[in-house]
Design an enzyme around this catalytic site. Structure first.
Site, PDB file in Angstrom:
ATOM      1  N   HIS A  28     -76.484  -5.368  25.000  1.00 45.10           N
ATOM      2  CA  HIS A  28     -75.113  -5.851  25.262  1.00 45.10           C
ATOM      3  C   HIS A  28     -74.818  -7.129  24.466  1.00 45.10           C
ATOM      4  O   HIS A  28     -73.970  -7.915  24.873  1.00 45.10           O
ATOM      5  CB  HIS A  28     -74.873  -6.114  26.752  1.00 45.10           C
ATOM      6  CG  HIS A  28     -75.393  -5.039  27.667  1.00 45.10           C
ATOM      7  ND1 HIS A  28     -74.621  -4.007  28.130  1.00 45.10           N
ATOM      8  CD2 HIS A  28     -76.640  -4.830  28.171  1.00 45.10           C
ATOM      9  CE1 HIS A  28     -75.352  -3.215  28.892  1.00 45.10           C
ATOM     10  NE2 HIS A  28     -76.588  -3.682  28.926  1.00 45.10           N
ATOM     11  N   SER A  78     -64.934 -19.342  -0.522  1.00 46.55           N
ATOM     12  CA  SER A  78     -63.521 -19.334  -0.142  1.00 46.55           C
ATOM     13  C   SER A  78     -62.760 -20.216  -1.121  1.00 46.55           C
ATOM     14  O   SER A  78     -63.250 -21.255  -1.548  1.00 46.55           O
ATOM     15  CB  SER A  78     -63.370 -19.896   1.276  1.00 46.55           C
ATOM     16  OG  SER A  78     -62.037 -20.345   1.473  1.00 46.55           O
ATOM     17  N   LYS A 126     -67.464 -22.731   2.805  1.00 46.99           N
ATOM     18  CA  LYS A 126     -67.720 -21.353   3.222  1.00 46.99           C
ATOM     19  C   LYS A 126     -68.577 -20.550   2.270  1.00 46.99           C
ATOM     20  O   LYS A 126     -68.495 -20.668   1.057  1.00 46.99           O
ATOM     21  CB  LYS A 126     -66.387 -20.601   3.421  1.00 46.99           C
ATOM     22  CG  LYS A 126     -65.538 -21.226   4.480  1.00 46.99           C
ATOM     23  CD  LYS A 126     -65.291 -20.439   5.730  1.00 46.99           C
ATOM     24  CE  LYS A 126     -65.370 -18.983   5.725  1.00 46.99           C
ATOM     25  NZ  LYS A 126     -64.409 -18.352   6.580  1.00 46.99           N
ATOM     26  N   GLU A 157     -69.565  -7.103   4.943  1.00 49.03           N
ATOM     27  CA  GLU A 157     -68.292  -6.665   5.526  1.00 49.03           C
ATOM     28  C   GLU A 157     -67.780  -5.386   4.851  1.00 49.03           C
ATOM     29  O   GLU A 157     -67.272  -4.474   5.506  1.00 49.03           O
ATOM     30  CB  GLU A 157     -67.246  -7.772   5.396  1.00 49.03           C
ATOM     31  CG  GLU A 157     -67.591  -9.014   6.202  1.00 49.03           C
ATOM     32  CD  GLU A 157     -66.679 -10.166   5.842  1.00 49.03           C
ATOM     33  OE1 GLU A 157     -65.680 -10.365   6.531  1.00 49.03           O
ATOM     34  OE2 GLU A 157     -66.963 -10.883   4.847  1.00 49.03           O
ATOM     35  N   TYR A 169     -62.295  32.855  -1.234  1.00 48.27           N
ATOM     36  CA  TYR A 169     -61.775  31.613  -1.811  1.00 48.27           C
ATOM     37  C   TYR A 169     -60.290  31.427  -1.493  1.00 48.27           C
ATOM     38  O   TYR A 169     -59.517  32.377  -1.541  1.00 48.27           O
ATOM     39  CB  TYR A 169     -61.980  31.622  -3.335  1.00 48.27           C
ATOM     40  CG  TYR A 169     -61.395  30.391  -4.017  1.00 48.27           C
ATOM     41  CD1 TYR A 169     -62.138  29.216  -4.103  1.00 48.27           C
ATOM     42  CD2 TYR A 169     -60.100  30.389  -4.533  1.00 48.27           C
ATOM     43  CE1 TYR A 169     -61.613  28.079  -4.702  1.00 48.27           C
ATOM     44  CE2 TYR A 169     -59.564  29.247  -5.128  1.00 48.27           C
ATOM     45  CZ  TYR A 169     -60.321  28.099  -5.210  1.00 48.27           C
ATOM     46  OH  TYR A 169     -59.796  26.976  -5.799  1.00 48.27           O
TER      47      TYR A 169
HETATM   48  N1  ARG Z   1     -59.800  24.272  -9.769  1.00 49.45           N
HETATM   49  C1  ARG Z   1     -60.225  25.241  -8.827  1.00 49.45           C
HETATM   50  C2  ARG Z   1     -60.922  24.571  -7.648  1.00 49.45           C
HETATM   51  O1  ARG Z   1     -61.262  23.444  -7.767  1.00 49.45           O
HETATM   52  C3  ARG Z   1     -61.139  26.223  -9.458  1.00 49.45           C
HETATM   53  C4  ARG Z   1     -61.129  27.559  -8.859  1.00 49.45           C
HETATM   54  C5  ARG Z   1     -59.843  28.227  -9.049  1.00 49.45           C
HETATM   55  N2  ARG Z   1     -59.903  29.607  -8.651  1.00 49.45           N
HETATM   56  C6  ARG Z   1     -58.815  30.343  -8.534  1.00 49.45           C
HETATM   57  N3  ARG Z   1     -58.969  31.561  -8.183  1.00 49.45           N
HETATM   58  N4  ARG Z   1     -57.632  29.829  -8.744  1.00 49.45           N
HETATM   59  O2  ARG Z   1     -61.135  25.166  -6.629  1.00 49.45           O
END
Ligand code: ARG
Length: 464
Positions: free
Chosen positions: A161, A282, A288, A295, A322
């Site tokens: 504490h 400072s 200082k 920090e 993706y």
């Molecule tokens: N610049 C894109 C990224 O960073 C690369 C991949 C793009 N792929 C696509 N199917 N558009 O993710």
């Protein structure tokens, strides 16, 4: 007829080029150019594999591989013209390759996609950063172990504490952080081992009909094996999330230690003197010396944890495989990595240079009734008093000392016997802080002998 301004990489089905705003939101070249070396290494491995499997000719592969080195040296020398219209590092490199070597450049993208390409590049980049973090952590741990060894028997107050609790040793306190950074080190190694599978050859999402050899590209790029599922390979950013969460936990440790250094270096504590090299002055108050490095290290946790949260949010709702959302992964990781490495290096520098003020530490160790537990333990051990009763008697003695404005060893034997008649002169042997710390010989305890044993254990670990 295709519009001339449409993209040269995928413009075939497009009648018009993108709006300027579209180009601005879409482009990642401003930041993903940091992955140029990884992109070129990945492409060189891919080209060699395409030749070895007979997908392209040896001559084409050789031209591609040589041309990529030319592009790399252009980028490294700063002479490369990056283009926002070409979106990202992958297309910038490929477009320039075409200018350098002509027709064979168009064969490089056979059997792969930017989806596996970007995952590969980014993994290679993050892997390097795990390695850098490992080095930074080892250096910091070594600096802490050296401090611990030098002050294995220096007494100081231990706190709970932030109230004086029991005396501990400087070495013990330093070694507490060694344990924390040691766990960070093991998280880094663990995550690095888990992430080391190659996405290359997963192609867009489904794999490819070309007879590619994913083991070959995996091993050329230092991966342990190819990732086993192409959908997962292109959509996985766990490695980035693990990097950021590992960095976040480590940043918490750095921040806690930084906070202690801020407190300890204040005129009120004077436990440590930070070196001029890691302090600032400072502009208005000449006396200082500010612990700015500490920090700033304390503050870094904010942006690192922010990056972790940001990428978690980016990923949480994405269907396989993706999605362009994932382009938002890189800036977070780049920023967190830069600041994590900087914080580790700054902390190492501060720890190496700082001086523990042995006298101030010892003076503080004895104040604040820090040996009250020793007194109670003595009554249990010598007088066979139950601990709860001993606790009560000790509390009364602390109140008495507090009332008189003195510390426990300043009370007379008569004063003490007035509270419990069984107390003898022997009590004064446990009221000294040196005796107190020396007695804490339980495994992992604060006794100098225990600290030295841990210092030795860590020196062996560091020696590998
Ligand atoms: N610049 C894109 C990224 O960073 C690369 C991949 C793009 N792929 C696509 N199917 N558009 O993710």
């Amino acid at each position: 007829m295709t519009d001339q301004s449409s993209n040269q990489m995928w413009g075939g089905r497009f009648a018009a080029g993108p709006d300027a705003i579209m180009e601005a939101i879409n482009a990642s070249i401003g930041f993903d150019k940091r992955m140029a070396a990884q992109d070129i290494a990945g492409s060189r491995a891919h080209a060699a594999m395409l030749a070895a499997t007979g997908v392209i000719t040896d001559n084409d592969a050789e031209a591609i591989r040589e041309g990529l080195l030319t592009v790399l040296s252009e980028i490294e020398s700063g002479g490369f013209q990056f283009s926002t219209a070409l979106e990202d590092i992958h297309m910038n490199v490929e477009a320039r390759l075409k200018e350098v070597i002509g027709e064979p450049a168009g064969r490089l993208h056979t059997g792969r996609s930017r989806n596996d390409q970007v995952a590969t590049d980014f993994k290679l980049w993050v892997r390097d950063q795990f390695d850098a973090a490992e080095k930074g952590l080892l250096a910091l741990i070594k600096a802490l172990v050296d401090q611990a060894e030098a002050g294995a028997d220096w007494v100081m107050p231990g706190f709970t504490h932030l109230q004086t609790a029991q005396p501990v040793t400087w070495g013990h306190h330093m070694m507490a952080y060694v344990e924390m950074f040691g766990r960070d080190l093991s998280r880094v190694r663990d995550a690095r081992a888990r992430m080391n599978e190659s996405p290359l050859g997963a192609a867009a999402l489904a794999g490819t009909s070309f007879p590619i050899d994913r083991d070959m590209t995996a091993s050329a790029l230092g991966f342990d094996r190819p990732a086993a599922n192409s959908l997962d390979a292109v959509s996985d950013r766990d490695f980035a999330l693990e990097f950021l969460s590992t960095a976040s936990i480590c940043a918490v440790h750095l921040s806690r230690f930084a906070e202690e250094l801020v407190i300890w270096s204040s005129a009120q504590f004077r436990f440590v003197t930070l070196s001029d090299r890691f302090s600032t002055g400072s502009s208005i108050m000449p006396q200082k010396k500010n612990p700015d490095a500490a920090e700033l290290i304390r503050a870094k946790v904010g942006r690192i944890f922010g990056a972790n949260t940001a990428l978690m949010m980016v990923m949480k709702g994405l269907p396989l495989a993706y999605s362009k959302d994932m382009q938002e992964d890189k800036e977070q990781v780049f920023d967190a990595a830069d600041n994590w490495m900087l914080a580790l290096a700054a902390m190492e520098g501060m720890v190496k240079d700082m001086t523990g003020n042995r006298e101030s530490l010892a003076a503080a160790a004895g104040s604040g009734f820090s040996t009250a537990t020793d007194l109670a333990d003595w009554m249990v051990r010598v007088l066979k008093v139950p601990f709860r009763d001993a606790h009560h008697v000790t509390g009364a003695l602390v109140a008495m000392a507090e009332g008189r404005g003195c510390d426990l060893p300043d009370l007379s034997l008569e004063d003490m016997q007035g509270v419990h008649e069984g107390i003898t002169e022997d009590i004064f042997t446990v009221l000294g802080v040196e005796n107190s710390v020396n007695s804490r010989m339980s495994y992992g305890g604060t006794a100098p002998a225990q600290v030295r044993a841990q210092v030795k254990r860590w020196k062996d670990i560091l020696a590998g």
